[in-house]
Design a protein around this motif. Structure first.
Motif, PDB file in Angstrom:
ATOM      1  N   ILE A  53       0.855  -1.179   0.000  1.00  0.00           N
ATOM      2  CA  ILE A  53       0.000   0.000   0.000  1.00  0.00           C
ATOM      3  C   ILE A  53       0.895   1.234   0.000  1.00  0.00           C
ATOM      4  CG2 ILE A  53      -0.225  -0.116   2.507  1.00  0.00           C
ATOM      5  CD1 ILE A  53      -3.077   1.008   2.175  1.00  0.00           C
ATOM      6  N   GLU A  54       0.481   2.259  -0.740  1.00  0.00           N
ATOM      7  CA  GLU A  54       1.295   3.468  -0.867  1.00  0.00           C
ATOM      8  C   GLU A  54       0.504   4.691  -0.432  1.00  0.00           C
ATOM      9  OE1 GLU A  54       4.175   5.717  -4.101  1.00  0.00           O
ATOM     10  OE2 GLU A  54       2.691   4.301  -4.843  1.00  0.00           O
ATOM     11  N   GLY A  55       1.158   5.575   0.298  1.00  0.00           N
ATOM     12  CA  GLY A  55       0.538   6.821   0.720  1.00  0.00           C
ATOM     13  C   GLY A  55       1.387   7.497   1.777  1.00  0.00           C
ATOM     14  N   GLU A  56       0.789   8.470   2.435  1.00  0.00           N
ATOM     15  CA  GLU A  56       1.474   9.161   3.526  1.00  0.00           C
ATOM     16  C   GLU A  56       1.458   8.292   4.783  1.00  0.00           C
ATOM     17  OE1 GLU A  56       3.130  12.069   3.212  1.00  0.00           O
ATOM     18  OE2 GLU A  56       2.633  11.886   1.078  1.00  0.00           O
ATOM     19  N   TRP A  57       2.442   8.503   5.646  1.00  0.00           N
ATOM     20  CA  TRP A  57       2.645   7.686   6.844  1.00  0.00           C
ATOM     21  C   TRP A  57       1.345   7.436   7.610  1.00  0.00           C
ATOM     22  CZ3 TRP A  57       7.100   5.497   9.031  1.00  0.00           C
ATOM     23  CH2 TRP A  57       6.950   5.022  10.334  1.00  0.00           C
TER      24      TRP A  57
END
Length: 110
Positions: A53-57
């Protein structure tokens, strides 16, 4: 950031006594986790062993927490394994890293 994680239940659900036939299979529990990830709207990919999964922390960790909680309903214990690539300022790396690898393989004549 990209996080690859694997989550799985063990033990019987707290409300299902052992041997009653109420124990859920691991794939059902994992499906509940993947459903949380897919409904998050964040870029993601699932393979045979991990979900990425990719995104902000904060948003990624929130989704992983909710996916872990979803799996927790299927056992008395949860195992969570994760690996993170924290690279501020970069997006699209879920596919970008693979694209660069494929380009390097092409350059090698593979």
């Amino acid at each position: 950031m990209i996080v690859a994680f694997s989550v799985a239940p063990s033990g019987n659900p707290l409300d299902a006594p052992a041997g009653t036939g109420d124990e859920a299979s691991v794939h059902t529990a994992v499906a509940a986790a993947v459903k949380v990830v897919r409904e998050s709207g964040l870029p993601n990919r699932t393979s045979s062993m991990f979900t990425e999964i990719e995104g902000e922390w904060d948003e990624v960790m929130d989704v992983i927490k909710r996916a872990t909680e979803a799996v927790g309903r299927y056992g008395s214990r949860v195992s969570l394994v994760l690996k993170a690539d924290i690279r501020p300022g970069h997006t699209g790396e879920l596919t970008g890293k693979v694209d660069r690898l494929e380009g390097a393989l092409d350059a090698l004549g593979e």
